[in-house]
Design a protein around this motif. Sequence first.
Motif, PDB file in Angstrom:
ATOM      1  N   ASP A  17       0.840  -1.192   0.000  1.00  0.00           N
ATOM      2  CA  ASP A  17       0.000   0.000   0.000  1.00  0.00           C
ATOM      3  C   ASP A  17       0.882   1.251   0.000  1.00  0.00           C
ATOM      4  OD1 ASP A  17      -2.534  -1.163  -0.075  1.00  0.00           O
ATOM      5  OD2 ASP A  17      -2.550  -1.506   2.082  1.00  0.00           O
ATOM      6  N   THR A  18       0.271   2.381  -0.254  1.00  0.00           N
ATOM      7  CA  THR A  18       1.039   3.606  -0.477  1.00  0.00           C
ATOM      8  C   THR A  18       0.959   4.576   0.704  1.00  0.00           C
ATOM      9  OG1 THR A  18      -0.829   4.760  -1.477  1.00  0.00           O
ATOM     10  CG2 THR A  18       0.561   3.421  -2.938  1.00  0.00           C
ATOM     11  N   ILE A  19       1.863   5.544   0.667  1.00  0.00           N
ATOM     12  CA  ILE A  19       1.835   6.625   1.649  1.00  0.00           C
ATOM     13  C   ILE A  19       0.471   7.314   1.627  1.00  0.00           C
ATOM     14  CG2 ILE A  19       2.707   8.953   2.110  1.00  0.00           C
ATOM     15  CD1 ILE A  19       5.479   8.004   1.478  1.00  0.00           C
ATOM     16  N   HIS A  20      -0.078   7.477   0.433  1.00  0.00           N
ATOM     17  CA  HIS A  20      -1.386   8.115   0.295  1.00  0.00           C
ATOM     18  C   HIS A  20      -2.460   7.323   1.043  1.00  0.00           C
ATOM     19  CE1 HIS A  20      -5.115   9.410  -1.868  1.00  0.00           C
ATOM     20  NE2 HIS A  20      -4.531  10.588  -1.730  1.00  0.00           N
ATOM     21  N   SER A  21      -2.410   5.998   0.951  1.00  0.00           N
ATOM     22  CA  SER A  21      -3.371   5.142   1.658  1.00  0.00           C
ATOM     23  C   SER A  21      -3.236   5.310   3.168  1.00  0.00           C
ATOM     24  CB  SER A  21      -3.152   3.678   1.280  1.00  0.00           C
ATOM     25  OG  SER A  21      -3.366   3.470  -0.093  1.00  0.00           O
ATOM     26  N   ALA A  22      -1.986   5.370   3.636  1.00  0.00           N
ATOM     27  CA  ALA A  22      -1.740   5.519   5.071  1.00  0.00           C
ATOM     28  C   ALA A  22      -2.232   6.872   5.571  1.00  0.00           C
ATOM     29  CB  ALA A  22      -0.250   5.355   5.368  1.00  0.00           C
ATOM     30  N   MET A  23      -1.976   7.919   4.804  1.00  0.00           N
ATOM     31  CA  MET A  23      -2.428   9.253   5.195  1.00  0.00           C
ATOM     32  C   MET A  23      -3.944   9.322   5.278  1.00  0.00           C
ATOM     33  SD  MET A  23       0.243  11.612   2.997  1.00  0.00           S
ATOM     34  CE  MET A  23      -0.495  13.147   3.541  1.00  0.00           C
ATOM     35  N   ASN A  24      -4.616   8.706   4.312  1.00  0.00           N
ATOM     36  CA  ASN A  24      -6.078   8.706   4.306  1.00  0.00           C
ATOM     37  C   ASN A  24      -6.637   7.952   5.505  1.00  0.00           C
ATOM     38  OD1 ASN A  24      -6.347  10.233   2.001  1.00  0.00           O
ATOM     39  ND2 ASN A  24      -6.565   8.478   0.624  1.00  0.00           N
ATOM     40  N   LEU A  25      -6.035   6.782   5.829  1.00  0.00           N
ATOM     41  CA  LEU A  25      -6.519   5.974   6.950  1.00  0.00           C
ATOM     42  C   LEU A  25      -6.311   6.701   8.273  1.00  0.00           C
ATOM     43  CD1 LEU A  25      -7.765   3.278   7.773  1.00  0.00           C
ATOM     44  CD2 LEU A  25      -5.439   2.352   7.982  1.00  0.00           C
ATOM     45  N   MET A  26      -5.138   7.309   8.429  1.00  0.00           N
ATOM     46  CA  MET A  26      -4.859   8.048   9.665  1.00  0.00           C
ATOM     47  C   MET A  26      -5.806   9.227   9.824  1.00  0.00           C
ATOM     48  SD  MET A  26      -0.709   8.142  10.000  1.00  0.00           S
ATOM     49  CE  MET A  26       0.256   6.639  10.263  1.00  0.00           C
ATOM     50  N   SER A  27      -6.076   9.913   8.722  1.00  0.00           N
ATOM     51  CA  SER A  27      -6.961  11.073   8.779  1.00  0.00           C
ATOM     52  C   SER A  27      -8.399  10.660   9.085  1.00  0.00           C
ATOM     53  CB  SER A  27      -6.907  11.826   7.448  1.00  0.00           C
ATOM     54  OG  SER A  27      -7.833  12.890   7.436  1.00  0.00           O
ATOM     55  N   ARG A  28      -8.851   9.576   8.465  1.00  0.00           N
ATOM     56  CA  ARG A  28     -10.242   9.142   8.614  1.00  0.00           C
ATOM     57  C   ARG A  28     -10.540   8.596  10.003  1.00  0.00           C
ATOM     58  NH1 ARG A  28     -12.480   4.156   7.326  1.00  0.00           N
ATOM     59  NH2 ARG A  28     -10.556   3.546   6.255  1.00  0.00           N
ATOM     60  N   LEU A  29      -9.561   7.887  10.590  1.00  0.00           N
ATOM     61  CA  LEU A  29      -9.790   7.226  11.874  1.00  0.00           C
ATOM     62  C   LEU A  29      -9.035   7.864  13.036  1.00  0.00           C
ATOM     63  CD1 LEU A  29      -9.678   3.500  10.669  1.00  0.00           C
ATOM     64  CD2 LEU A  29     -11.678   4.944  11.061  1.00  0.00           C
ATOM     65  N   SER A  30      -8.344   8.961  12.761  1.00  0.00           N
ATOM     66  CA  SER A  30      -7.567   9.673  13.789  1.00  0.00           C
ATOM     67  C   SER A  30      -6.524   8.764  14.431  1.00  0.00           C
ATOM     68  CB  SER A  30      -8.501  10.246  14.870  1.00  0.00           C
ATOM     69  OG  SER A  30      -9.380  11.190  14.301  1.00  0.00           O
ATOM     70  N   PHE A  31      -5.851   7.955  13.596  1.00  0.00           N
ATOM     71  CA  PHE A  31      -4.769   7.100  14.058  1.00  0.00           C
ATOM     72  C   PHE A  31      -3.438   7.823  13.905  1.00  0.00           C
ATOM     73  CE2 PHE A  31      -7.024   2.845  12.957  1.00  0.00           C
ATOM     74  CZ  PHE A  31      -7.809   3.006  14.087  1.00  0.00           C
ATOM     75  N   ARG A  32      -2.455   7.379  14.661  1.00  0.00           N
ATOM     76  CA  ARG A  32      -1.091   7.876  14.493  1.00  0.00           C
ATOM     77  C   ARG A  32      -0.118   6.753  14.148  1.00  0.00           C
ATOM     78  NH1 ARG A  32       0.754  11.494  19.359  1.00  0.00           N
ATOM     79  NH2 ARG A  32       2.498  11.752  17.910  1.00  0.00           N
ATOM     80  N   HIS A  33      -0.567   5.506  14.262  1.00  0.00           N
ATOM     81  CA  HIS A  33       0.297   4.362  13.983  1.00  0.00           C
ATOM     82  C   HIS A  33      -0.512   3.295  13.251  1.00  0.00           C
ATOM     83  CE1 HIS A  33       2.026   6.367  17.505  1.00  0.00           C
ATOM     84  NE2 HIS A  33       3.184   5.981  17.028  1.00  0.00           N
ATOM     85  N   ILE A  34       0.107   2.691  12.223  1.00  0.00           N
ATOM     86  CA  ILE A  34      -0.554   1.638  11.460  1.00  0.00           C
ATOM     87  C   ILE A  34       0.404   0.457  11.304  1.00  0.00           C
ATOM     88  CG2 ILE A  34      -1.660   1.004   9.286  1.00  0.00           C
ATOM     89  CD1 ILE A  34      -2.247   3.953   8.823  1.00  0.00           C
ATOM     90  N   PRO A  35       0.053  -0.723  11.820  1.00  0.00           N
ATOM     91  CA  PRO A  35       0.858  -1.918  11.571  1.00  0.00           C
ATOM     92  C   PRO A  35       0.781  -2.311  10.102  1.00  0.00           C
ATOM     93  CG  PRO A  35      -0.571  -2.200  13.492  1.00  0.00           C
ATOM     94  CD  PRO A  35      -1.037  -0.970  12.767  1.00  0.00           C
ATOM     95  N   ILE A  36       1.887  -2.839   9.579  1.00  0.00           N
ATOM     96  CA  ILE A  36       1.971  -3.216   8.169  1.00  0.00           C
ATOM     97  C   ILE A  36       2.125  -4.732   8.079  1.00  0.00           C
ATOM     98  CG2 ILE A  36       3.134  -2.800   5.975  1.00  0.00           C
ATOM     99  CD1 ILE A  36       1.870  -0.305   7.307  1.00  0.00           C
ATOM    100  N   VAL A  37       1.340  -5.357   7.210  1.00  0.00           N
ATOM    101  CA  VAL A  37       1.356  -6.812   7.079  1.00  0.00           C
ATOM    102  C   VAL A  37       1.719  -7.218   5.650  1.00  0.00           C
ATOM    103  CG1 VAL A  37      -0.337  -7.101   8.922  1.00  0.00           C
ATOM    104  CG2 VAL A  37      -1.126  -6.880   6.553  1.00  0.00           C
TER     105      VAL A  37
END
Length: 211
Positions: free
Chosen positions: A18-38
Amino acid sequence: MLVERIMTSPVETLHEDDTIHSAMNLMSRLSFRHIPIVDDNNDLVGIVSDKDLNLALPSIAGEDQDISLDLQLNKIMRQQVTTCHPLDFVEEIAKDFYHYGIGAIPVMRGKKIVGIVTQKDMLNTFLELTGIREPGSIIEIDIQDRMGIIYDLGKIFKDLNIKIASISIYANSEKKGHKIIVLRIEAMNPLIAIEKLEEAGFNVISPGGMH
């Protein structure tokens, strides 16, 4: 307290492709600051924080910003991830947060991620353990460390019919062999309790009002 009691589960993850853009969108939508990568097997292979994204973008941003946002997460993720188990003690993983200065710890059962614990979760746990969310009073007592001190304190409050919401104990750095006991009691006015403590020979150093 066990990690499984405070962890967030299920946990949102992204794939390493997945891309940086995907991570930015997920963090913004769910107010996350950390995302585990699988990976393709849903095994944990890394973790990405909002700080990682912010650090990565300036270094790769060129004439075409869209290209930088399409960079895969496996190019910027941290692969050395501190993890824990659901049955680990919260007190133990607190050391990892402190020593490594990390913001989140994935919770693993085998190779599979089953939750995540963040600094915010740890703070909420501290507030719960100290009972500070409930109305009451705080009393600090300087004591010479000895056996049976908690029993003696408990008897005084039992006789007063005042419930102790929480007890914290830490070393008194100014007096060798002494400790500070912090009591949070379910009473708006601690004066009666303080009087009884002093009558019993306890050194009350910091009575607190309503909190």
